[in-house]
Design an enzyme around this catalytic site. Structure first.
Site, PDB file in Angstrom:
ATOM      1  N   SER A 171     -36.589  51.979 -41.086  1.00 58.24           N
ATOM      2  CA  SER A 171     -37.528  51.162 -40.399  1.00 58.24           C
ATOM      3  C   SER A 171     -38.457  50.238 -41.479  1.00 58.24           C
ATOM      4  CB  SER A 171     -38.449  51.869 -39.591  1.00 58.24           C
ATOM      5  OG  SER A 171     -39.523  51.296 -38.971  1.00 58.24           O
ATOM      6  N   TYR A 180     -44.165  59.463 -37.846  1.00 56.32           N
ATOM      7  CA  TYR A 180     -43.047  58.783 -37.708  1.00 56.32           C
ATOM      8  C   TYR A 180     -42.649  58.124 -38.735  1.00 56.32           C
ATOM      9  CZ  TYR A 180     -39.840  55.470 -36.428  1.00 56.32           C
ATOM     10  OH  TYR A 180     -38.558  54.450 -36.336  1.00 56.32           O
ATOM     11  N   LYS A 205     -39.118  58.511 -41.733  1.00 58.06           N
ATOM     12  CA  LYS A 205     -38.312  57.773 -42.535  1.00 58.06           C
ATOM     13  C   LYS A 205     -38.496  57.496 -43.959  1.00 58.06           C
ATOM     14  CE  LYS A 205     -36.529  56.375 -38.641  1.00 58.06           C
ATOM     15  NZ  LYS A 205     -35.406  56.822 -38.096  1.00 58.06           N
TER      16      LYS A 205
HETATM   17  P1  NAD Z   1     -33.686  56.024 -28.837  1.00 59.60           P
HETATM   18  O1  NAD Z   1     -34.761  56.773 -28.599  1.00 59.60           O
HETATM   19  O2  NAD Z   1     -33.138  54.785 -27.588  1.00 59.60           O
HETATM   20  O3  NAD Z   1     -32.254  56.470 -29.515  1.00 59.60           O
HETATM   21  C1  NAD Z   1     -32.530  57.711 -30.109  1.00 59.60           C
HETATM   22  C2  NAD Z   1     -31.568  58.703 -29.638  1.00 59.60           C
HETATM   23  O4  NAD Z   1     -31.514  59.764 -30.357  1.00 59.60           O
HETATM   24  C3  NAD Z   1     -31.733  59.208 -28.253  1.00 59.60           C
HETATM   25  O5  NAD Z   1     -30.645  58.939 -27.382  1.00 59.60           O
HETATM   26  C4  NAD Z   1     -32.293  60.747 -28.187  1.00 59.60           C
HETATM   27  O6  NAD Z   1     -31.678  61.213 -27.145  1.00 59.60           O
HETATM   28  C5  NAD Z   1     -31.312  60.944 -29.520  1.00 59.60           C
HETATM   29  N1  NAD Z   1     -31.953  62.118 -30.287  1.00 59.60           N
HETATM   30  C6  NAD Z   1     -33.158  62.471 -30.652  1.00 59.60           C
HETATM   31  N2  NAD Z   1     -33.158  63.634 -31.305  1.00 59.60           N
HETATM   32  C7  NAD Z   1     -31.892  64.026 -31.300  1.00 59.60           C
HETATM   33  C8  NAD Z   1     -31.317  65.387 -31.933  1.00 59.60           C
HETATM   34  N3  NAD Z   1     -31.944  66.080 -32.545  1.00 59.60           N
HETATM   35  N4  NAD Z   1     -29.928  65.450 -31.891  1.00 59.60           N
HETATM   36  C9  NAD Z   1     -29.054  64.384 -31.228  1.00 59.60           C
HETATM   37  N5  NAD Z   1     -29.759  63.348 -30.741  1.00 59.60           N
HETATM   38  C10 NAD Z   1     -30.978  63.074 -30.669  1.00 59.60           C
HETATM   39  O7  NAD Z   1     -34.245  54.768 -29.856  1.00 59.60           O
HETATM   40  P2  NAD Z   1     -33.713  53.652 -30.559  1.00 59.60           P
HETATM   41  O8  NAD Z   1     -34.617  52.448 -30.441  1.00 59.60           O
HETATM   42  O9  NAD Z   1     -32.234  53.573 -30.073  1.00 59.60           O
HETATM   43  O10 NAD Z   1     -33.755  54.030 -32.060  1.00 59.60           O
HETATM   44  C11 NAD Z   1     -32.463  54.638 -32.875  1.00 59.60           C
HETATM   45  C12 NAD Z   1     -32.839  54.788 -34.417  1.00 59.60           C
HETATM   46  O11 NAD Z   1     -33.591  53.527 -34.913  1.00 59.60           O
HETATM   47  C13 NAD Z   1     -34.074  55.847 -34.395  1.00 59.60           C
HETATM   48  O12 NAD Z   1     -33.651  56.582 -35.685  1.00 59.60           O
HETATM   49  C14 NAD Z   1     -35.264  54.857 -34.754  1.00 59.60           C
HETATM   50  O13 NAD Z   1     -36.455  55.449 -35.580  1.00 59.60           O
HETATM   51  C15 NAD Z   1     -34.777  53.663 -35.623  1.00 59.60           C
HETATM   52  N6  NAD Z   1     -35.589  52.694 -35.537  1.00 59.60           N
HETATM   53  C16 NAD Z   1     -35.933  51.921 -34.030  1.00 59.60           C
HETATM   54  C17 NAD Z   1     -36.641  51.122 -34.114  1.00 59.60           C
HETATM   55  C18 NAD Z   1     -37.076  50.512 -32.765  1.00 59.60           C
HETATM   56  O14 NAD Z   1     -38.040  49.424 -32.667  1.00 59.60           O
HETATM   57  N7  NAD Z   1     -36.359  50.802 -31.505  1.00 59.60           N
HETATM   58  C19 NAD Z   1     -37.164  50.317 -35.100  1.00 59.60           C
HETATM   59  C20 NAD Z   1     -36.823  50.867 -36.408  1.00 59.60           C
HETATM   60  C21 NAD Z   1     -36.092  51.949 -36.467  1.00 59.60           C
HETATM   61  C1  WQD Z   2     -45.718  44.010 -31.739  1.00 58.87           C
HETATM   62  C2  WQD Z   2     -46.792  43.153 -31.316  1.00 58.87           C
HETATM   63  C3  WQD Z   2     -48.718  44.452 -31.248  1.00 58.87           C
HETATM   64  C4  WQD Z   2     -47.662  45.884 -27.109  1.00 58.87           C
HETATM   65  C5  WQD Z   2     -43.327  49.507 -33.682  1.00 58.87           C
HETATM   66  C6  WQD Z   2     -43.427  50.667 -34.574  1.00 58.87           C
HETATM   67  C7  WQD Z   2     -42.412  50.568 -35.899  1.00 58.87           C
HETATM   68  C8  WQD Z   2     -40.957  49.859 -35.262  1.00 58.87           C
HETATM   69  C9  WQD Z   2     -40.982  49.107 -34.110  1.00 58.87           C
HETATM   70  C10 WQD Z   2     -39.535  52.057 -35.192  1.00 58.87           C
HETATM   71  C11 WQD Z   2     -47.811  43.853 -32.389  1.00 58.87           C
HETATM   72  C12 WQD Z   2     -48.580  43.864 -29.871  1.00 58.87           C
HETATM   73  C13 WQD Z   2     -47.680  45.592 -28.451  1.00 58.87           C
HETATM   74  C14 WQD Z   2     -48.511  45.577 -26.187  1.00 58.87           C
HETATM   75  C15 WQD Z   2     -49.134  43.935 -27.532  1.00 58.87           C
HETATM   76  N1  WQD Z   2     -40.483  51.114 -34.632  1.00 58.87           N
HETATM   77  N2  WQD Z   2     -48.306  44.464 -28.799  1.00 58.87           N
HETATM   78  N3  WQD Z   2     -49.269  44.514 -26.378  1.00 58.87           N
HETATM   79  O1  WQD Z   2     -46.045  47.589 -33.709  1.00 58.87           O
HETATM   80  O2  WQD Z   2     -44.379  46.039 -34.864  1.00 58.87           O
HETATM   81  O3  WQD Z   2     -43.811  48.342 -34.686  1.00 58.87           O
HETATM   82  O4  WQD Z   2     -42.178  49.336 -33.190  1.00 58.87           O
HETATM   83  O5  WQD Z   2     -39.458  51.989 -36.355  1.00 58.87           O
HETATM   84  O6  WQD Z   2     -42.371  51.511 -36.481  1.00 58.87           O
HETATM   85  O7  WQD Z   2     -44.579  50.681 -35.349  1.00 58.87           O
HETATM   86  O8  WQD Z   2     -44.113  46.971 -32.456  1.00 58.87           O
HETATM   87  O9  WQD Z   2     -43.547  46.117 -30.160  1.00 58.87           O
HETATM   88  O10 WQD Z   2     -45.441  47.792 -30.757  1.00 58.87           O
HETATM   89  O11 WQD Z   2     -45.778  45.670 -31.305  1.00 58.87           O
HETATM   90  O12 WQD Z   2     -50.046  43.033 -27.681  1.00 58.87           O
HETATM   91  O13 WQD Z   2     -48.527  46.016 -24.876  1.00 58.87           O
HETATM   92  O14 WQD Z   2     -47.117  43.198 -29.993  1.00 58.87           O
HETATM   93  O15 WQD Z   2     -50.195  44.641 -31.505  1.00 58.87           O
HETATM   94  O16 WQD Z   2     -48.645  42.746 -32.872  1.00 58.87           O
HETATM   95  P1  WQD Z   2     -44.887  47.139 -33.785  1.00 58.87           P
HETATM   96  P2  WQD Z   2     -44.614  46.819 -31.071  1.00 58.87           P
END
Ligand code: NAD
Ligand code: WQD
Length: 336
Positions: A124, A150, A154
């Protein structure tokens, strides 16, 4: 290739499963359904018009995972499984360290036992903490200013995987640092289905558009940005999914790190405006205090991925809002 997708029933995993299959790979989904449901997998099957292999398992159960490796014989793994809610990780740090770190250790041990050493990991942008400079390149300092457990998971997993590749020959690992994934598959059959009040901006805006919530709260309008609201690099989830297929096709010995983003930032107000255009009405919002731990601005340089993975995001914010709205309006209560 036969690709094991941990966490493959989740938001990003379902979209990757579709992309993999469309590019000739065979996805094998392993998920404990702690933040997803089986019907998401059925929707993937509906899009593809064929069955997809699915196993319900917490991947910290290495005996169960070993059995899946024996029967499914994957050739590579995309590791998405984990917990991802920033605020929750501050309240429940041990649960986050246990799930995210121990599931990774369990996975790589089983992979090693089976001689499977091709791995793509969902990292991330959060590992960059307080950005040293913008746009962020992969060489930027990581770890400084990470504000929640969190993000630390990562950071730590990246290090664990680097140590593993240094110690044991044969690993080909790609660390993909996602920026802000948004949008949905263009069919509207799969999308983001958060539990409770969405933490992230786009699903919250989508729920206001659908009438499920009254008003968007904009966290601060006094940042040093184009309109005072936070700026992020929003990437369409299908572009992100295709980035994984490219990463798979360009694995190299050792560990490589890539930003997956667009290289362009959008403000909160720009997102609200674009979503309003997509759903055909002006969306109500109010300015409230800044959210603790938020950055003013973050966006990446996607150059390394363009050159080494031959991948570039091609979809726009307007595409993401259109697809997100199709998903939200046709599935107002998410997966049932
Ligand atoms: P999500 O929660 O929709 O998907 C994660 C999945 O992992 C879920 O289906 C959950 O049931 C499963 N899971 C959790 N723990 C588990 C375990 N111990 N064994 C098996 N399954 C398990 O989240 P997402 O948004 O699809 O994110 C997927 C990956 O991408 C995550 O690692 C997340 O940290 C990373 N990521 C997400 C974002 C974002 O903004 N969505 C941003 C950066 C990184
Ligand atoms: C985006 C922008 C908020 C909600 C987070 C995690 C990051 C990654 C992605 C996994 C910001 C603003 C948000 C709302 C708002 N996840 N906002 N009102 O904070 O960039 O990242 O998700 O790895 O680790 O920190 O994403 O979508 O929460 O926010 O004004 O109700 O929207 O302040 O500027 P962020 P976000």
């Amino acid at each position: 290739m036969r690709i094991l997708l941990t966490g493959g029933a989740g938001y990003i995993g379902t979209h990757i499963a579709v992309s993999l299959s469309l590019n000739g790979h065979e996805p094998i989904i392993v998920d404990d359904l702690s933040n997803s449901c089986k019907s998401a997998v059925s929707r993937v099957e509906e899009i593809l018009g064929k069955p997809v292999s699915f196993h319900e398992l917490d991947i910290r159960d290495s005996t169960g995972l070993n059995a899946i490796f024996e029967t499914e014989k994957p050739q590579a793994v995309i590791h998405l499984a984990g917990l991802k809610a920033v605020g929750e990780s501050v309240a429940q740090p041990l649960r986050y360290y246990d799930t995210n770190i121990n599931s990774t250790i369990s996975l790589v041990k089983v992979m090693s036992d089976h001689g499977v050493r091709r791995l793509i990991f969902s990292s991330s942008a959060t590992v960059y903490g307080d950005p040293e400079y913008l746009p962020l390149t992969e060489e930027a300092c990581v770890g400084l200013g990470i504000s929640n457990p969190y993000g630390w998971t990562k950071f730590m997993i990246e290090q664990i995987l680097r140590d593993l590749a240094a110690a044991e020959d044969g690993w080909q690992i790609s660390l993909l640092r996602y920026f802000n994934p948004v949008g949905a598959h263009e069919s509207g059959l799969i999308g983001e289905d958060p539990n409770g009040i969405p933490n992230n901006l786009m699903p919250f805006v989508a729920q206001v558009a659908a009438g499920r919530r009254e008003c968007i709260r904009v966290f601060g309008q006094d940042y040093d940005t184009v309109d005072g609201t936070g700026v992020r690099d929003y990437i369409h989830v299908m572009d992100l999914a295709e980035g994984h297929v490219s990463a798979l096709n360009h694995l190299v010995p050792g560990v490589a790190t890539y930003n997956l983003g667009t290289g362009t930032g959008s403000s909160v107000l720009e997102i609200i405006e674009a979503f309003g255009q997509a759903c055909g009405r002006t969306l109500p919002y109010e300015i409230v205090d800044r959210r603790p731990g938020d950055l003013a601005s973050t966006y990446c340089s996607p150059e390394k991925a363009a050159q080494e993975l031959q991948w570039k995001a091609s979809r726009t914010i307007e595409d993401a809002c259109r697809d997100s709205w199709l998903w939200q309006s046709t599935n107002p209560d998410g997966y049932l």
